[in-house]
Design an enzyme around this catalytic site. Structure first.
Site, PDB file in Angstrom:
ATOM      1  N   HIS A  28       0.826  -1.199   0.000  1.00  0.00           N
ATOM      2  CA  HIS A  28       0.000   0.000   0.000  1.00  0.00           C
ATOM      3  C   HIS A  28       0.861   1.251   0.000  1.00  0.00           C
ATOM      4  O   HIS A  28       0.581   2.194  -0.708  1.00  0.00           O
ATOM      5  CB  HIS A  28      -1.009   0.070   1.138  1.00  0.00           C
ATOM      6  CG  HIS A  28      -1.915   1.238   0.924  1.00  0.00           C
ATOM      7  ND1 HIS A  28      -2.901   1.232  -0.035  1.00  0.00           N
ATOM      8  CD2 HIS A  28      -1.895   2.489   1.409  1.00  0.00           C
ATOM      9  CE1 HIS A  28      -3.465   2.413  -0.104  1.00  0.00           C
ATOM     10  NE2 HIS A  28      -2.884   3.203   0.755  1.00  0.00           N
ATOM     11  N   ARG A  83     -10.413  -9.788 -12.450  1.00  0.00           N
ATOM     12  CA  ARG A  83      -9.194  -9.228 -13.011  1.00  0.00           C
ATOM     13  C   ARG A  83      -8.221 -10.368 -13.298  1.00  0.00           C
ATOM     14  O   ARG A  83      -8.502 -11.525 -12.987  1.00  0.00           O
ATOM     15  CB  ARG A  83      -8.576  -8.221 -12.049  1.00  0.00           C
ATOM     16  CG  ARG A  83      -8.104  -8.842 -10.745  1.00  0.00           C
ATOM     17  CD  ARG A  83      -7.578  -7.808  -9.788  1.00  0.00           C
ATOM     18  NE  ARG A  83      -6.280  -7.296 -10.218  1.00  0.00           N
ATOM     19  CZ  ARG A  83      -5.403  -6.681  -9.408  1.00  0.00           C
ATOM     20  NH1 ARG A  83      -5.716  -6.505  -8.142  1.00  0.00           N
ATOM     21  NH2 ARG A  83      -4.259  -6.240  -9.852  1.00  0.00           N
ATOM     22  N   ARG A  84      -7.091 -10.073 -13.917  1.00  0.00           N
ATOM     23  CA  ARG A  84      -5.996 -11.013 -14.125  1.00  0.00           C
ATOM     24  C   ARG A  84      -6.461 -12.321 -14.757  1.00  0.00           C
ATOM     25  O   ARG A  84      -6.093 -13.401 -14.312  1.00  0.00           O
ATOM     26  CB  ARG A  84      -5.348 -11.358 -12.780  1.00  0.00           C
ATOM     27  CG  ARG A  84      -4.800 -10.177 -12.080  1.00  0.00           C
ATOM     28  CD  ARG A  84      -4.160 -10.556 -10.764  1.00  0.00           C
ATOM     29  NE  ARG A  84      -3.028  -9.692 -10.508  1.00  0.00           N
ATOM     30  CZ  ARG A  84      -2.263  -9.766  -9.448  1.00  0.00           C
ATOM     31  NH1 ARG A  84      -2.481 -10.667  -8.546  1.00  0.00           N
ATOM     32  NH2 ARG A  84      -1.258  -8.944  -9.306  1.00  0.00           N
ATOM     33  N   HIS A  99     -10.092   1.220 -10.942  1.00  0.00           N
ATOM     34  CA  HIS A  99      -9.688   2.167  -9.902  1.00  0.00           C
ATOM     35  C   HIS A  99      -8.216   2.558 -10.054  1.00  0.00           C
ATOM     36  O   HIS A  99      -7.886   3.737 -10.090  1.00  0.00           O
ATOM     37  CB  HIS A  99      -9.941   1.559  -8.521  1.00  0.00           C
ATOM     38  CG  HIS A  99      -9.293   2.309  -7.402  1.00  0.00           C
ATOM     39  ND1 HIS A  99      -9.783   3.510  -6.940  1.00  0.00           N
ATOM     40  CD2 HIS A  99      -8.185   2.049  -6.674  1.00  0.00           C
ATOM     41  CE1 HIS A  99      -8.999   3.947  -5.974  1.00  0.00           C
ATOM     42  NE2 HIS A  99      -8.020   3.076  -5.784  1.00  0.00           N
ATOM     43  N   PHE A 100      -7.327   1.560 -10.187  1.00  0.00           N
ATOM     44  CA  PHE A 100      -5.919   1.996 -10.171  1.00  0.00           C
ATOM     45  C   PHE A 100      -5.426   2.503 -11.518  1.00  0.00           C
ATOM     46  O   PHE A 100      -4.364   3.101 -11.579  1.00  0.00           O
ATOM     47  CB  PHE A 100      -4.989   0.979  -9.505  1.00  0.00           C
ATOM     48  CG  PHE A 100      -4.869  -0.355 -10.158  1.00  0.00           C
ATOM     49  CD1 PHE A 100      -4.346  -0.493 -11.420  1.00  0.00           C
ATOM     50  CD2 PHE A 100      -5.254  -1.487  -9.463  1.00  0.00           C
ATOM     51  CE1 PHE A 100      -4.224  -1.739 -11.998  1.00  0.00           C
ATOM     52  CE2 PHE A 100      -5.136  -2.741 -10.035  1.00  0.00           C
ATOM     53  CZ  PHE A 100      -4.620  -2.866 -11.316  1.00  0.00           C
ATOM     54  N   HIS A 101      -6.207   2.322 -12.584  1.00  0.00           N
ATOM     55  CA  HIS A 101      -5.835   3.059 -13.802  1.00  0.00           C
ATOM     56  C   HIS A 101      -6.214   4.534 -13.685  1.00  0.00           C
ATOM     57  O   HIS A 101      -5.678   5.375 -14.403  1.00  0.00           O
ATOM     58  CB  HIS A 101      -6.427   2.420 -15.057  1.00  0.00           C
ATOM     59  CG  HIS A 101      -5.622   1.240 -15.526  1.00  0.00           C
ATOM     60  ND1 HIS A 101      -5.824  -0.024 -15.054  1.00  0.00           N
ATOM     61  CD2 HIS A 101      -4.564   1.147 -16.382  1.00  0.00           C
ATOM     62  CE1 HIS A 101      -4.949  -0.858 -15.604  1.00  0.00           C
ATOM     63  NE2 HIS A 101      -4.164  -0.169 -16.404  1.00  0.00           N
ATOM     64  N   TYR A 111       1.623   5.315  -2.401  1.00  0.00           N
ATOM     65  CA  TYR A 111       1.895   6.707  -2.029  1.00  0.00           C
ATOM     66  C   TYR A 111       3.267   7.151  -2.501  1.00  0.00           C
ATOM     67  O   TYR A 111       3.508   8.335  -2.708  1.00  0.00           O
ATOM     68  CB  TYR A 111       1.699   6.914  -0.531  1.00  0.00           C
ATOM     69  CG  TYR A 111       0.234   6.834  -0.207  1.00  0.00           C
ATOM     70  CD1 TYR A 111      -0.626   7.848  -0.654  1.00  0.00           C
ATOM     71  CD2 TYR A 111      -0.319   5.755   0.432  1.00  0.00           C
ATOM     72  CE1 TYR A 111      -1.979   7.762  -0.447  1.00  0.00           C
ATOM     73  CE2 TYR A 111      -1.678   5.657   0.644  1.00  0.00           C
ATOM     74  CZ  TYR A 111      -2.505   6.668   0.199  1.00  0.00           C
ATOM     75  OH  TYR A 111      -3.850   6.578   0.388  1.00  0.00           O
TER      76      TYR A 111
HETATM   77  C1  HEM Z   1      -1.883   2.204 -22.824  1.00  0.00           C
HETATM   78  C2  HEM Z   1      -2.338   2.312 -21.600  1.00  0.00           C
HETATM   79  C3  HEM Z   1      -2.790   1.144 -20.768  1.00  0.00           C
HETATM   80  C4  HEM Z   1      -3.613   0.105 -21.115  1.00  0.00           C
HETATM   81  C5  HEM Z   1      -4.315  -0.121 -22.441  1.00  0.00           C
HETATM   82  C6  HEM Z   1      -3.717  -0.760 -19.965  1.00  0.00           C
HETATM   83  C7  HEM Z   1      -4.475  -1.924 -19.905  1.00  0.00           C
HETATM   84  C8  HEM Z   1      -4.536  -2.775 -18.844  1.00  0.00           C
HETATM   85  C9  HEM Z   1      -5.416  -3.911 -18.732  1.00  0.00           C
HETATM   86  C10 HEM Z   1      -6.421  -4.344 -19.788  1.00  0.00           C
HETATM   87  C11 HEM Z   1      -5.179  -4.511 -17.532  1.00  0.00           C
HETATM   88  C12 HEM Z   1      -5.959  -5.652 -16.933  1.00  0.00           C
HETATM   89  C13 HEM Z   1      -5.378  -6.982 -17.031  1.00  0.00           C
HETATM   90  C14 HEM Z   1      -6.223  -8.014 -16.314  1.00  0.00           C
HETATM   91  O1  HEM Z   1      -6.839  -7.722 -15.273  1.00  0.00           O
HETATM   92  O2  HEM Z   1      -6.292  -9.144 -16.814  1.00  0.00           O
HETATM   93  C15 HEM Z   1      -4.127  -3.770 -16.888  1.00  0.00           C
HETATM   94  C16 HEM Z   1      -3.584  -4.080 -15.649  1.00  0.00           C
HETATM   95  C17 HEM Z   1      -2.690  -3.266 -14.988  1.00  0.00           C
HETATM   96  N1  HEM Z   1      -2.218  -2.034 -15.404  1.00  0.00           N
HETATM   97 FE1  HEM Z   1      -2.577  -1.151 -17.177  1.00  0.00          FE
HETATM   98  N2  HEM Z   1      -2.954  -0.243 -18.947  1.00  0.00           N
HETATM   99  C18 HEM Z   1      -2.382   0.921 -19.403  1.00  0.00           C
HETATM  100  C19 HEM Z   1      -1.556   1.769 -18.692  1.00  0.00           C
HETATM  101  C20 HEM Z   1      -1.138   1.540 -17.413  1.00  0.00           C
HETATM  102  C21 HEM Z   1      -0.335   2.451 -16.655  1.00  0.00           C
HETATM  103  C22 HEM Z   1       0.173   3.805 -17.155  1.00  0.00           C
HETATM  104  C23 HEM Z   1      -0.103   1.857 -15.465  1.00  0.00           C
HETATM  105  C24 HEM Z   1       0.678   2.344 -14.280  1.00  0.00           C
HETATM  106  C25 HEM Z   1       1.474   3.340 -14.261  1.00  0.00           C
HETATM  107  C26 HEM Z   1      -0.756   0.575 -15.480  1.00  0.00           C
HETATM  108  C27 HEM Z   1      -0.717  -0.332 -14.442  1.00  0.00           C
HETATM  109  C28 HEM Z   1      -1.364  -1.549 -14.437  1.00  0.00           C
HETATM  110  C29 HEM Z   1      -1.279  -2.499 -13.360  1.00  0.00           C
HETATM  111  C30 HEM Z   1      -0.459  -2.354 -12.075  1.00  0.00           C
HETATM  112  C31 HEM Z   1      -2.099  -3.587 -13.707  1.00  0.00           C
HETATM  113  C32 HEM Z   1      -2.378  -4.830 -12.874  1.00  0.00           C
HETATM  114  C33 HEM Z   1      -1.475  -5.942 -13.187  1.00  0.00           C
HETATM  115  C34 HEM Z   1      -1.858  -7.176 -12.412  1.00  0.00           C
HETATM  116  O3  HEM Z   1      -3.056  -7.401 -12.160  1.00  0.00           O
HETATM  117  O4  HEM Z   1      -0.930  -7.912 -12.038  1.00  0.00           O
HETATM  118  N3  HEM Z   1      -1.390   0.418 -16.676  1.00  0.00           N
HETATM  119  N4  HEM Z   1      -3.765  -2.706 -17.699  1.00  0.00           N
HETATM  120 CU   LIG Z   2      -3.836   0.092  -0.639  1.00  0.00          CU
END
Ligand code: HEM
Ligand SMILES: [Cu+2]
Ligand SMILES: [Cu+2]
Lengths: 579, 268
Positions: A231, A445-446, A382-384, A235
């Site tokens: 967490h 998710r995932r 939320h985290f996006h 921050y």
């Molecule tokens: C082009 C822009 C982006 C797209 C299209 C995108 C798309 C996605 C998608 C579809 C997932 C979901 C995967 C799943 O739940 O199966 C995901 C997960 C995630 N994204 Fe992005 N994302 C983008 C940018 C970013 C940025 C800028 C960050 C952080 C700075 C980020 C951090 C994450 C994280 C931490 C996860 C979770 C990974 C996990 O569950 O292990 N994403 N993203």
């Molecule tokens: Cu947290």
């Protein structure tokens, strides 16, 4: 011609270091962002050109490259800028600084190669464990070693900032810590406090276990140590964005920061409360008593306070700026803000999205409402908004100001930059809104193929098809925005030097540090209190987890459910042990 | 410290909001009894699941009244049992554990959602008021076929629910002229008595026996079959108890004095 006074003119060697950190960050953003598009299209079944089993390798890379590499490389650049600019002195020893940078790079490469091994046969490694690496899923030792090197690199970076401040304090014993340095130091302090957990987890539990030195692991223990860090790390990403909102946005709006003392209070609160909240990620974990979850929930709710205070200060400062520029009226002042400036607009939109994220965050934080959304796509939505926009968009907007500062080259195309931040905002509105909605009807998710044999999802409003279309559209817009950002950065960097770079300054304050009680600058005191709070929040839960499951777990040996195994064999062996 | 009036107002409002949230959630936790997953159910060694009292035979059990217990073992990439049936108007306590890595047990579209961590037992109690069909899925990444991990939860109308099981023992072969026995084992998983009828149909014949199975026990119902009535050849039989039935074939062979009459069990 007037003398140029950009950062690169004041601190040419530091500027090179910051440039290097920025480019490492952009590279991670480029790769990680493109993988995001692959994921969005794969899940929604618009385009599946990878095997679903490789989806998780891609997702590990996306999570690690964006949440860890992109954010942290960028923020070490910003913090280095903040400390040197506000203390008006260079780093003590650039060799030391390049050493921590190199360490972070080597760490990233190790992690990257071990993840890549999941899809490239000639690399005999794998790390298909996602960025949370929950044991007993097991990665190659190189993955854990890489993470440790990266984190130790950031520790040394923090030491560098402290060293610079100590040297400055020696010469200015009676002065208040300048605000940007204060923000950097308080953030570094809670970073030390929280990374201790993950470092222990990796060095004592996971690394020896992945190397076969100990043969078992306690999954709940390593998971709890991960969230002890997990967490606070949010921050760590957010504080540099807050710093930008506090010290750049008011200036860009044409005014001053409303209150320096309040800004200090906010950062002290983050130092105190960032870490003893991690258990809120484990509301649904067995093996942790409800009382500990309750403590984490209460601390989390109090963490709303500094963010709410920030919202006030930032908006008040912008209004002040707008009125300086001739803005009038109850809301009419909004029109007087510099909306054509991509740096301002990008940060303002990022702030707006953060406010929206605040609402979904309050849902997540509610212990019992959390049951509905935990691990659904709501969380990803939320985290996006938070790290994917409040942080990422602020960083991209900041880069439009910083890259000229550290290179002495003018931004290649300002209108394109303005279009880019708007496009990101629109793309994220689509993607994130659709993800939030998906979560409400249970879309996990995932998950490579969230289409099931035995049941269908039933949205309360709209259809799964329509929601998927919005995810895919949003992801496509985001990827275009990403490409435009990178294009602008490359073209700026290969362009020629310019004399028209603005001076390296940050916002002044309406109410300055002289109004802030001196105790706020007592970092030792706040660190001590933060440590005590962590001890309160974590000693008992950790003790009971170790008591129940042992430090090294009850013979839980570890699984690499991912490399080269024929799924039929796995299924068969599973059936054999099934009663 | 000099704080602007507006700032003070904002600060006060923020504190009220926060305390309000905490109060609401606390009320939610202690009031309507939305209990959290906690450490009550204790820990377990994943290697010993097959010998564990609770998890050796996962499934639905009747505790008494409208209370049921459901035990589930999660493993890459399935749940045992894969399909769960409980009655409406019931209070069901789930116990879930994992044999290998971390999974989740999530009933789609409800707040029945828990992490399933190896070494730990997740316990949660849920009220099911109305009949309905729910998907179950794993929402925690658990390896490369994670997306295939699913199950089903059916809440059926009360009068359609029982925990009756039927298994039949019958020989495959019997010498012409001999008598043989087909045995129906009727077990009742409910805590109340089960009053029912077992029926055997074989050839043209049909026989019925009333049986009362006490709560949580098994009764044997024996049907004596006289081959003289059947004659040589293959005879299909069916045993029926309520909605359950089991069938097989009995061969009546001429006694050439060489094979044993005991052909073994019918397939159970
Ligand atoms: C082009 C822009 C982006 C797209 C299209 C995108 C798309 C996605 C998608 C579809 C997932 C979901 C995967 C799943 O739940 O199966 C995901 C997960 C995630 N994204 Fe992005 N994302 C983008 C940018 C970013 C940025 C800028 C960050 C952080 C700075 C980020 C951090 C994450 C994280 C931490 C996860 C979770 C990974 C996990 O569950 O292990 N994403 N993203
Ligand atoms: Cu947290
Ligand atoms: Cu799974």
């Amino acid at each position: 011609m007037a003398m140029r006074n950009a950062y690169v003119d004041q601190f040419p060697s530091e500027a090179r270091l910051i440039s290097a950190a920025f480019w490492s960050s952009f590279l991670a953003l480029a790769i990680g962002g493109s993988l995001g598009l692959v994921q969005a299209l794969h899940r929604t079944d618009y385009l599946r050109f990878i095997d679903s089993v490789d989806y998780y390798t891609v997702l590990t890379a996306h999570g690690v490259l964006l949440a860890i590499t992109f954010t942290i490389f960028f923020l070490v650049g910003i913090f280095t800028w903040a400390v040197t600019t506000s203390l008006d002195r260079g780093l003590e020893d650039l060799r030391f600084s390049w050493a921590w940078y190199a360490m972070m790079v080597v760490g990233t490469v190790l992690v990257g190669v071990s993840i890549l091994g999941g899809v490239v046969d000639s690399i005999d490694m794998q790390a298909d464990v996602l960025f949370t690496f929950y044991a007993p899923l097991q990665a190659h030792p190189a993955f854990y070693v890489g993470l440790v090197l990266f984190v130790v690199g950031t520790w040394l970076a923090g030491a560098d900032w402290f060293r610079t401040w100590w040297a400055w304090r020696g010469e200015n014993p009676d002065e208040r810590i300048p605000l940007p340095t204060f923000m950097t130091l308080t953030t570094t302090l809670f970073w030390y406090l929280c990374t201790l957990g993950v470092a222990l987890s990796i060095l004592v539990l996971l690394l020896p276990w992945s190397m076969g030195i100990v043969d078992s692991v306690n999954p709940l223990l390593s998971r709890t140590l991960f969230w002890y860090f997990g967490h606070a790390v949010v921050y760590f990403w957010l504080m540099p964005a807050y710093m930008m909102w506090y010290i750049m946005l008011p200036k860009l709006s044409g005014g001053k920061l409303f209150s320096d003392p309040l800004a200090r209070v906010v950062f002290v609160l983050f130092l105190l409360l960032s870490t003893p909240t991690g258990i809120h990620h484990q509301y649904l974990d067995p093996g942790i008593a409800e009382g500990y979850k309750f403590i984490a929930m209460t601390n989390t709710m109090f963490l709303l306070l500094p963010s709410l205070l920030t919202a006030f200060t930032v908006v008040a400062s912008m209004e002040h700026g707008a009125r300086q520029r001739g803005g009038t009226g109850y809301l009419g002042w909004l029109k007087a803000l510099p909306w054509r400036d991509p740096v301002f607009t990008g940060m303002a939109l990022a702030g707006l999205m953060f406010a929206a994220a605040g609402f979904s965050g309050m849902i997540n934080a509610g212990m019992n409402i959390n049951y509905l959304v935990h691990n659904t796509w709501w969380i990803v939505g939320h985290f996006h908004l938070t790290v994917g926009t409040a942080v990422a968009l602020t960083f991209m907007a900041a880069a439009y100001w910083f890259v000229p500062q550290v290179t002495g080259k003018q931004l290649w195309n300002r209108s394109l930059a303005l279009g880019q931040v708007l496009l990101w905002f629109v793309g994220m509105t689509f993607m994130s809104n659709a993800m939030h909605r998906s979560g409400l009807f249970g879309m996990p998710r995932r998950t490579a193929e969230p289409q099931y044999q035995g049941f269908n999802f039933e949205p309360a409003a709209g259809t799964v098809g329509e929601i998927n279309a919005q995810v895919a559209l949003g992801a496509a817009l985001l990827t275009i925005a990403l490409a435009l950002f990178l294009l602008n950065m490359v073209m700026t960097t290969i362009g020629g030097e310019s004399d028209a770079i603005p001076d390296n300054t940050y916002a002044g304050t309406l109410s300055g540090p002289e109004d802030a009680p001196v105790v706020l600058d007592n970092l030792k005191l706040w660190t001590a209190i933060a440590t005590v709070l962590v001890v309160f929040a974590y000693t008992l839960p950790l003790a009971s987890i170790i008591d129940a499951g042992g430090l090294f777990g009850p013979g839980i040996e570890g699984f690499q459910l991912t490399i080269g195994i024929d799924p039929a064999i796995v299924l068969e062996s599973v059936r054999e042990v099934m009663p | 410290m000099n704080i602007h009036t507006y700032e003070k107002v904002w600060l006060a409002a923020a504190m009220v909001l926060i305390v309000g949230f905490i109060a609401t959630i606390t009320y939610g936790a202690v009031g309507p009894g939305i209990a959290m997953i906690d450490d009550e159910a204790g820990s377990i060694d994943p290697a010993e699941i097959n010998d564990d009292e609770r998890f050796a035979e996962p499934g639905v059990e009747h505790v008494g009244g409208n209370e049921y217990e459901v035990t589930v073992v999660a493993q890459a990439w399935s749940y045992s049992p894969a399909e769960i049936e409980v009655p409406a108007n019931s209070e069901v306590t789930f116990y879930v554990t994992s044999r290998d890595v971390t999974h989740s047990f999530s009933v789609v579209g409800t707040n029945v959602n828990t992490m399933v961590i190896p070494g730990q037992v997740s316990e949660m109690t849920v009220q099911f008021d109305e009949p309905g069909e729910y998907g179950i899925l794993c929402n925690e990444y658990c390896g490369e076929y994670h997306h295939t991990m699913e199950g089903k939860l059916n809440v059926v109308p009360e009068d359609e629910f029982d925990l009756t099981e039927l298994s039949v023992e019958a020989p495959d072969e019997v010498d012409a002229g001999n008598e043989t026995t087909i045995t129906a084992n009727v077990s009742n998983g409910m805590q109340e008595d089960l009053e029912t009828t077992a029926t055997l149909e074989i050839g043209e014949q049909q026989s019925e026996r009333d049986v009362t199975v006490a709560g949580d026990s098994t009764e044997q119902v024996e049907f004596t079959v006289d081959t003289a009535d059947l004659g040589e050849g293959d005879h299909d039989w069916t045993v029926t108890v309520d909605d359950y039935e089991e069938s097989g074939t009995l061969s009546v062979v001429a006694d050439d004095g060489n094979a044993s009459a005991d052909g073994g069990d019918g397939d159970a």
